[in-house]
Design a protein around this motif. Structure first.
Motif, short mmCIF file in Angstrom:
data_model
loop_
_atom_site.label_atom_id
_atom_site.label_comp_id
_atom_site.label_asym_id
_atom_site.label_seq_id
_atom_site.Cartn_x
_atom_site.Cartn_y
_atom_site.Cartn_z
N SER A 60 30.51 39.36 47.09
CA SER A 60 30.48 39.80 48.49
C SER A 60 31.87 39.74 49.12
O SER A 60 32.20 40.54 49.98
CB SER A 60 29.46 39.01 49.31
OG SER A 60 29.86 37.70 49.42
N VAL B 197 33.36 43.04 48.09
CA VAL B 197 32.77 44.17 48.80
C VAL B 197 33.27 44.24 50.24
O VAL B 197 33.51 45.31 50.78
CB VAL B 197 31.23 44.08 48.73
CG1 VAL B 197 30.57 45.06 49.66
CG2 VAL B 197 30.75 44.31 47.31
N THR B 198 33.44 43.06 50.88
CA THR B 198 33.87 43.06 52.29
C THR B 198 35.40 42.94 52.43
O THR B 198 35.89 42.54 53.48
CB THR B 198 33.18 41.92 53.07
OG1 THR B 198 33.45 40.69 52.38
CG2 THR B 198 31.69 42.11 53.17
N GLU B 199 36.11 43.24 51.39
CA GLU B 199 37.59 43.31 51.37
C GLU B 199 38.28 41.97 51.62
O GLU B 199 39.47 41.92 51.91
CB GLU B 199 38.09 44.34 52.41
CG GLU B 199 37.63 45.77 52.14
CD GLU B 199 38.06 46.74 53.23
OE1 GLU B 199 37.72 46.47 54.40
OE2 GLU B 199 38.71 47.73 52.92
N GLN B 200 37.52 40.85 51.49
CA GLN B 200 38.15 39.55 51.73
C GLN B 200 39.20 39.22 50.67
O GLN B 200 40.18 38.52 50.94
CB GLN B 200 37.10 38.44 51.77
CG GLN B 200 36.20 38.51 52.99
CD GLN B 200 35.10 37.48 52.96
OE1 GLN B 200 35.32 36.31 52.74
NE2 GLN B 200 33.87 37.93 53.15
N ASP C 264 41.12 41.45 49.16
CA ASP C 264 42.31 42.22 49.55
C ASP C 264 43.04 41.51 50.70
O ASP C 264 44.26 41.44 50.73
CB ASP C 264 41.91 43.63 50.01
CG ASP C 264 41.58 44.53 48.84
OD1 ASP C 264 41.93 44.18 47.70
OD2 ASP C 264 40.96 45.59 49.05
N ALA C 265 42.23 41.00 51.67
CA ALA C 265 42.83 40.32 52.83
C ALA C 265 43.63 39.11 52.38
O ALA C 265 44.70 38.81 52.91
CB ALA C 265 41.74 39.90 53.81
N MET C 266 43.12 38.42 51.37
CA MET C 266 43.80 37.25 50.84
C MET C 266 45.14 37.66 50.22
O MET C 266 46.16 37.01 50.41
CB MET C 266 42.90 36.63 49.77
CG MET C 266 42.88 35.15 49.81
SD MET C 266 41.48 34.55 48.88
CE MET C 266 40.56 33.83 50.20
#
Lengths: 252, 256
Positions: free
Chosen positions: B116, B119-122, B124-126
């Protein structure tokens, strides 16, 4: 944003994309795309869903590697960058994700502290607290500091994500469909916030959107993406009066 | 002859899992280290599975004792019951049952959580926050699973033996001291260490497979569900395979 004079605006190019091409398997997404973003400019990239807008900004921040082409961000070429130089560039470029990408397992405070602790390692708790509260004040959500992302509404989550993007005081902010999935009122609030932030922190913005209300309020220039190429470029008014059938579809 | 599609997909997955494991060794031991997150994961992984592991271990010890008792009475070796049960628990049942419970609880959790996040781009954010998500998410979880499972197995073995003592005293009478004396009269290091060593491999495979499935999860809620499910299936299968290899090695070395 488009109507006001910006003393901080200049001809300095902060993002320069030349002949960018990327494909996934046999599906060509970007095919020789060109774009220039100047300091203080707010540009919208307009295109249909699945036309490669998100792929474009993910290439700009180094999350995707293009097949060919040149990307220069803040004077640095994005190919073959060492990890620490890439991290340094990423600290100067904010990215607001379409799905907000808030860390579910962390509180709002921890979410905001995460990029701070990673990029500015020598920071004491007092300084970090001040910056977190300042970022939350900018988006009007100081009271949520110890809440979990799951407890917040869609609009609040978007604001917190924006606060997290702002906390490092970036020079450029990349917005990936900032108003998608929000009701028109909340969408307008986020758009106003984007305008305020650009003025307050003198940022340049590249906004990916197909929400025409958002485009109207934020765009100084619009680049239209079609078939992997920059199909047209111009101001909102120029696009509005365009005779091009593809561009007209967005304004109907 | 054309290779069947399923076989090709299996080989592809195996290749990808191998290179993911290779990445763990090439990136995991290079600074900077995510020590804080590693400790947090150790706490979460160990603490989260303890109640479940403890309960199943207690029941297994008790049930095994109650079931074995009549057979041992018919052979006239009821007095050996404590050692036989303890040896079975320490050598096989404790490590394997605990690892399977661990795969169900922790492996599926890793698959779903990382899935998840992807899927929620976390993830990528990291990465744009100047963090290597592979080190922060994968290396810490795999190391924590590798180190926590052996500790859980030691605890489960002890709890199982207590369960066995209670099971034995339901129909018979034996003092705790005699029960323990009976076990430790025969138990030696070759009974304890080889099974403990294999649990490090069990933990590693649960962590590795759980993270692999989550990290390469398909988009959408269905993709996340599939990641969690296949993390449990594949890691349970690997536990049995490792167990099979381990028993051959201990047999060759004369520890069985």
């Amino acid at each position: 944003m488009p109507t006001k004079e910006k003393p901080y605006k200049s001809d300095e190019v902060v993002i320069d994309v030349r002949d960018l091409s990327i494909s996934f398997g046999s599906h060509v997404v970007l095919d020789g795309f060109n774009l220039k973003l100047h300091k203080g400019e707010d540009m919208v990239v307009l295109g249909k869903s699945g036309s490669g807008k998100s792929v474009l900004i993910k290439c700009l921040i180094g999350l995707l590697r293009p097949d060919s082409g040149q990307i220069n961000v803040l004077g640095q070429s994005m190919d073959s960058l060492k990890q620490d130089t890439l991290d340094h560039i990423r600290a100067r470029v904010g990215f607001l994700f379409q799905s907000n990408a808030l860390y579910d397992s962390m509180t709002v405070r921890e979410n905001l502290e995460f990029p701070l602790r990673r990029h500015w390692t020598r920071m004491d708790q007092h300084q970090a607290d001040d910056l977190v509260m300042e970022a939350l004040k900018n988006v009007g959500l100081e009271e949520t500091v110890d809440m979990m992302p799951a407890e917040l509404s869609g609009g609040m989550r978007k604001r917190i994500a924006l606060a997290r993007t702002l906390i490092l005081k970036p020079e450029i902010i990349l917005y990936d469909e900032p108003t998608t999935g929000l009701d028109p009122i909340t969408g307008r609030e986020i758009t106003d916030l984007m305008v305020d932030i650009a003025e307050k922190y003198q940022t340049s913005s590249l906004i990916i959107s197909h929400d025409m209300k958002c485009v109207q309020h934020t765009a100084e220039n619009i680049a239209v993406l079609l078939n992997g190429k920059c199909h047209a470029m111009g101001t909102y008014e120029e696009m509005l009066s365009s005779e091009d059938p593809f561009i007209r579809q967005f304004f109907q | 002859m054309a290779i069947p599609k399923k076989a090709l997909a299996f080989l592809k997955q195996t290749g990808e899992l191998s290179s993911f494991t290779g990445r763990f060794f090439s990136e995991g031991f290079r600074p900077p280290y995510e020590f804080g997150e590693f400790i947090r994961q150790c706490y979460l992984i160990g603490n989260k599975s303890l109640p479940l592991v403890g309960t199943t271990a207690f029941i297994m010890g008790m049930v095994l004792t109650i079931q074995l008792r009549p057979a041992l009475i018919s052979y006239g070796v009821e007095s050996e019951l404590p050692f036989i049960v303890a040896d079975a628990i320490i050598r096989e049942i404790g490590p394997v049952i605990t690892a399977l419970i661990f795969a169900g609880k922790i492996g599926s959790g890793m698959g779903a959580e990382l899935g998840s996040m992807k899927v929620t781009e976390q993830i990528d954010a990291m990465e744009v926050s100047g963090t290597n998500p592979f080190k922060f998410l994968v290396v810490t979880r795999v190391l924590a699973a590798t180190l926590m499972l052996p500790l859980l197995v030691l605890l489960a073995d002890s709890i199982s033996i207590i369960g066995s003592f209670i099971g034995l005293n339901i129909k018979g009478v034996m003092s705790f001291r005699l029960f323990m004396d009976d076990i430790f009269q025969y138990l030696d290091f070759t009974d304890i260490f080889p099974p403990l060593i294999k649990t490090f491999f069990f933990g590693f495979s649960v962590g590795m497979v759980g993270c692999f499935k989550g990290y390469f999860s398909d988009k959408g809620t269905e993709g996340v569900g599939r990641s969690a499910n296949s993390a449990v299936v594949v890691s349970s299968m690997l536990i049995f395979l490792i167990d099979l290899i381990a028993v051959q090695i201990t047999d060759l070395l004369g520890f069985n």
